[in-house]
Design a protein around this motif. Structure first.
Motif, PDB file in Angstrom:
ATOM      1  N   ALA B  21       0.724  -1.238  -0.120  1.00  0.00           N
ATOM      2  CA  ALA B  21      -0.005  -0.030  -0.023  1.00  0.00           C
ATOM      3  C   ALA B  21       0.918   1.314  -0.021  1.00  0.00           C
ATOM      4  O   ALA B  21       0.528   2.299   0.657  1.00  0.00           O
ATOM      5  CB  ALA B  21      -0.919  -0.089   1.190  1.00  0.00           C
ATOM      6  N   PHE B  24      -0.222   2.385  -4.914  1.00  0.00           N
ATOM      7  CA  PHE B  24      -1.415   2.514  -5.280  1.00  0.00           C
ATOM      8  C   PHE B  24      -2.678   2.827  -4.377  1.00  0.00           C
ATOM      9  O   PHE B  24      -2.444   2.174  -3.100  1.00  0.00           O
ATOM     10  CB  PHE B  24      -1.898   1.387  -6.025  1.00  0.00           C
ATOM     11  CG  PHE B  24      -1.239   1.042  -7.458  1.00  0.00           C
ATOM     12  CD1 PHE B  24      -1.720   1.712  -8.522  1.00  0.00           C
ATOM     13  CD2 PHE B  24      -0.005   0.305  -7.433  1.00  0.00           C
ATOM     14  CE1 PHE B  24      -1.166   1.538  -9.743  1.00  0.00           C
ATOM     15  CE2 PHE B  24       0.498   0.286  -8.834  1.00  0.00           C
ATOM     16  CZ  PHE B  24       0.124   0.830  -9.961  1.00  0.00           C
ATOM     17  N   CYS B  25      -3.638   3.350  -4.712  1.00  0.00           N
ATOM     18  CA  CYS B  25      -4.927   3.536  -4.035  1.00  0.00           C
ATOM     19  C   CYS B  25      -5.642   2.282  -3.974  1.00  0.00           C
ATOM     20  O   CYS B  25      -6.979   2.464  -4.562  1.00  0.00           O
ATOM     21  CB  CYS B  25      -5.881   4.664  -4.188  1.00  0.00           C
ATOM     22  SG  CYS B  25      -4.804   6.313  -3.808  1.00  0.00           S
ATOM     23  N   TYR B  26      -5.259   1.189  -3.668  1.00  0.00           N
ATOM     24  CA  TYR B  26      -6.105  -0.094  -3.749  1.00  0.00           C
ATOM     25  C   TYR B  26      -6.382  -0.547  -2.093  1.00  0.00           C
ATOM     26  O   TYR B  26      -5.371  -0.107  -1.414  1.00  0.00           O
ATOM     27  CB  TYR B  26      -5.379  -1.195  -4.370  1.00  0.00           C
ATOM     28  CG  TYR B  26      -5.227  -1.138  -5.848  1.00  0.00           C
ATOM     29  CD1 TYR B  26      -6.121  -0.297  -6.629  1.00  0.00           C
ATOM     30  CD2 TYR B  26      -3.980  -1.071  -6.429  1.00  0.00           C
ATOM     31  CE1 TYR B  26      -6.055  -0.213  -7.868  1.00  0.00           C
ATOM     32  CE2 TYR B  26      -3.794  -0.939  -7.856  1.00  0.00           C
ATOM     33  CZ  TYR B  26      -4.779  -0.448  -8.785  1.00  0.00           C
ATOM     34  OH  TYR B  26      -4.693  -0.350  -9.723  1.00  0.00           O
ATOM     35  N   ASP B  27      -7.348  -1.269  -2.025  1.00  0.00           N
ATOM     36  CA  ASP B  27      -7.717  -1.637  -0.662  1.00  0.00           C
ATOM     37  C   ASP B  27      -6.627  -2.797  -0.246  1.00  0.00           C
ATOM     38  O   ASP B  27      -6.252  -4.004  -0.996  1.00  0.00           O
ATOM     39  CB  ASP B  27      -8.997  -2.463  -0.688  1.00  0.00           C
ATOM     40  CG  ASP B  27      -9.224  -3.087   0.906  1.00  0.00           C
ATOM     41  OD1 ASP B  27      -8.236  -3.124   1.695  1.00  0.00           O
ATOM     42  OD2 ASP B  27     -10.306  -3.746   0.768  1.00  0.00           O
ATOM     43  N   PRO B  28      -5.773  -2.455   0.739  1.00  0.00           N
ATOM     44  CA  PRO B  28      -4.702  -3.467   1.102  1.00  0.00           C
ATOM     45  C   PRO B  28      -5.183  -4.821   1.613  1.00  0.00           C
ATOM     46  O   PRO B  28      -4.299  -5.583   1.715  1.00  0.00           O
ATOM     47  CB  PRO B  28      -3.677  -2.629   2.050  1.00  0.00           C
ATOM     48  CG  PRO B  28      -4.626  -1.616   2.801  1.00  0.00           C
ATOM     49  CD  PRO B  28      -5.605  -1.357   1.753  1.00  0.00           C
ATOM     50  N   ALA B 113      -4.448   9.141 -10.277  1.00  0.00           N
ATOM     51  CA  ALA B 113      -3.771   9.091  -8.814  1.00  0.00           C
ATOM     52  C   ALA B 113      -2.431   8.247  -8.628  1.00  0.00           C
ATOM     53  O   ALA B 113      -2.166   7.287  -8.502  1.00  0.00           O
ATOM     54  CB  ALA B 113      -4.939   8.118  -7.899  1.00  0.00           C
ATOM     55  N   PHE B 140      -2.646  10.926  -0.897  1.00  0.00           N
ATOM     56  CA  PHE B 140      -2.208   9.589  -0.608  1.00  0.00           C
ATOM     57  C   PHE B 140      -1.267   9.466   0.611  1.00  0.00           C
ATOM     58  O   PHE B 140      -0.598  10.324   1.156  1.00  0.00           O
ATOM     59  CB  PHE B 140      -1.101   9.238  -1.490  1.00  0.00           C
ATOM     60  CG  PHE B 140      -0.669   8.020  -1.896  1.00  0.00           C
ATOM     61  CD1 PHE B 140      -1.438   6.781  -2.277  1.00  0.00           C
ATOM     62  CD2 PHE B 140       0.465   7.404  -1.056  1.00  0.00           C
ATOM     63  CE1 PHE B 140      -1.134   5.719  -2.300  1.00  0.00           C
ATOM     64  CE2 PHE B 140       0.753   6.113  -1.015  1.00  0.00           C
ATOM     65  CZ  PHE B 140       0.153   5.067  -1.510  1.00  0.00           C
ATOM     66  N   TRP B 141      -2.005   8.288   1.654  1.00  0.00           N
ATOM     67  CA  TRP B 141      -1.477   8.181   2.744  1.00  0.00           C
ATOM     68  C   TRP B 141      -0.511   7.058   2.810  1.00  0.00           C
ATOM     69  O   TRP B 141      -0.750   6.033   2.935  1.00  0.00           O
ATOM     70  CB  TRP B 141      -2.565   7.660   4.091  1.00  0.00           C
ATOM     71  CG  TRP B 141      -2.097   8.149   5.292  1.00  0.00           C
ATOM     72  CD1 TRP B 141      -1.383   7.462   6.081  1.00  0.00           C
ATOM     73  CD2 TRP B 141      -2.635   9.502   5.999  1.00  0.00           C
ATOM     74  NE1 TRP B 141      -1.005   8.046   7.476  1.00  0.00           N
ATOM     75  CE2 TRP B 141      -1.937   9.494   7.259  1.00  0.00           C
ATOM     76  CE3 TRP B 141      -3.420  10.523   5.690  1.00  0.00           C
ATOM     77  CZ2 TRP B 141      -1.820  10.189   8.335  1.00  0.00           C
ATOM     78  CZ3 TRP B 141      -3.564  11.442   6.708  1.00  0.00           C
ATOM     79  CH2 TRP B 141      -2.704  11.344   7.787  1.00  0.00           C
TER      80      TRP B 141
END
Lengths: 158, 158
Positions: B21, B24-28, B113, B140-141
Motif C-alpha cells: 500500500a 497505489f490507492c487499492y484496498d490493502p 492518482a 495519498f497516505w
C-alpha cells in the motif's frame, strides 16, 4: 437521508441529467437499475435528498474517493431537479456534504471530473471553498460544445 | 495479451503491491478474487502481461477512464515484479498502453492518482510524455511518509 421509498422521485432527476449527458461523465444509456447502483452508494457511502412538501428537489451522494491509502479523502455528486435550480438546493447539499465529510474524519473532499462548461457547478463549488487543482483538456465531450476541460476540484478539511 | 492461465503468475505481483500500500490507492486487505475483478477489466478494457522465459515480469490494464462523455480518454495501471524493476518493463508496458489507446481512437490517457512519493513511476510517465495536470495535496497516505500528494497526469493523443 435517502430511503428506498424516495427512489421513484430521485430517478427522474437522475434520468434527465444522465440522458442529456451535458454535465456528468455517466453512461447516458444506463438503465434505471444501473442508475440506482451508481447513485445509491453503500456504506460507508451516504445518500441524501433535499425535500420540500413531499417533492424531491435534489439529491447528493458521498463516499471515500479511493480505497486504501486514498480513503481519507471524500468525494460526492449533486443533482438538482430542473424546476428547483437557483434556489440554493445545490448549496445546501454541498454544505451537507462538507459537514458529513468533516464529521466522518475525512481530510478533504475531491471532485474528480467537473465539466468546465458547467459554470453554475464550478461557481457553486468555488463559493463552497473548493479550488481547481487542475484541468484535463478536452476530457469532457459536451453534446453541443464538443471537447471541454474537466476540472479536478478540492476542499481541504484538515 | 493476458489469458486466464496467467493469473497465478500475475496475482503474486499484485498481492505484493496492494499489501504494501505504498504506491497505489487499492484496498490493502483485498482478496485474490477482488484483485482479479479489480485488475482484469472486461472489454473494452484490456489486460496484458510482460513475459520472459515463462516468467511474468509485469502487467498492465487499460480502459476508458470514464463512461459517457468521458469515454474518449483512456486510463490504466502498471505493475512490475520486484525482481524485474529497472529493466525497462514499465516503459514497455507504458508504450504498449499508449499504442493501444491510439489504435482504439482515444484522444488522451489520464492517470488519476499517481503518488508523488512514487518517483520512479512519475519519472517514467514523464519520459513517456505525460505531464502533471495538478496535485491533490496529502491525498495519498503513505505507510511511512504519511500524507503525500496525488498527481493527476495526462498525455494528449489527439
Amino acid at each position: 437521508m435517502y430511503e428506498e421509498r424516495d427512489w421513484p422521485l430521485v430517478w427522474p432527476i437522475i434520468e434527465d441529467i444522465v440522458r442529456k449527458a451535458d454535465t456528468f461523465c455517466y453512461d447516458p444509456h444506463q438503465t434505471e437499475a444501473q442508475a440506482h447502483e451508481m447513485w445509491v452508494t453503500p456504506p460507508p457511502g451516504h445518500v441524501v435528498v433535499a425535500v420540500e412538501d413531499h417533492a424531491v428537489l435534489g439529491t447528493a451522494n458521498m463516499y471515500p474517493n479511493r480505497p486504501g491509502p486514498g480513503a481519507h479523502i471524500a468525494s460526492g455528486n449533486f443533482m438538482v431537479a430542473p424546476g428547483a435550480r437557483g434556489r440554493g438546493v445545490g448549496r445546501a447539499l454541498g454544505e451537507y456534504l462538507l459537514g458529513w465529510a468533516r464529521a466522518d474524519g475525512f481530510r478533504g473532499v475531491q471532485f474528480n471530473a467537473v465539466a468546465a462548461s458547467n459554470t453554475p457547478a464550478v461557481g457553486l463549488y468555488e463559493r463552497l471553498g473548493f479550488t481547481i487543482i487542475g484541468t484535463v483538456p478536452g476530457a469532457f465531450w459536451h453534446p453541443t460544445h464538443g471537447p471541454v476541460g474537466l476540472h479536478i476540484m478540492y476542499h481541504n478539511l484538515s
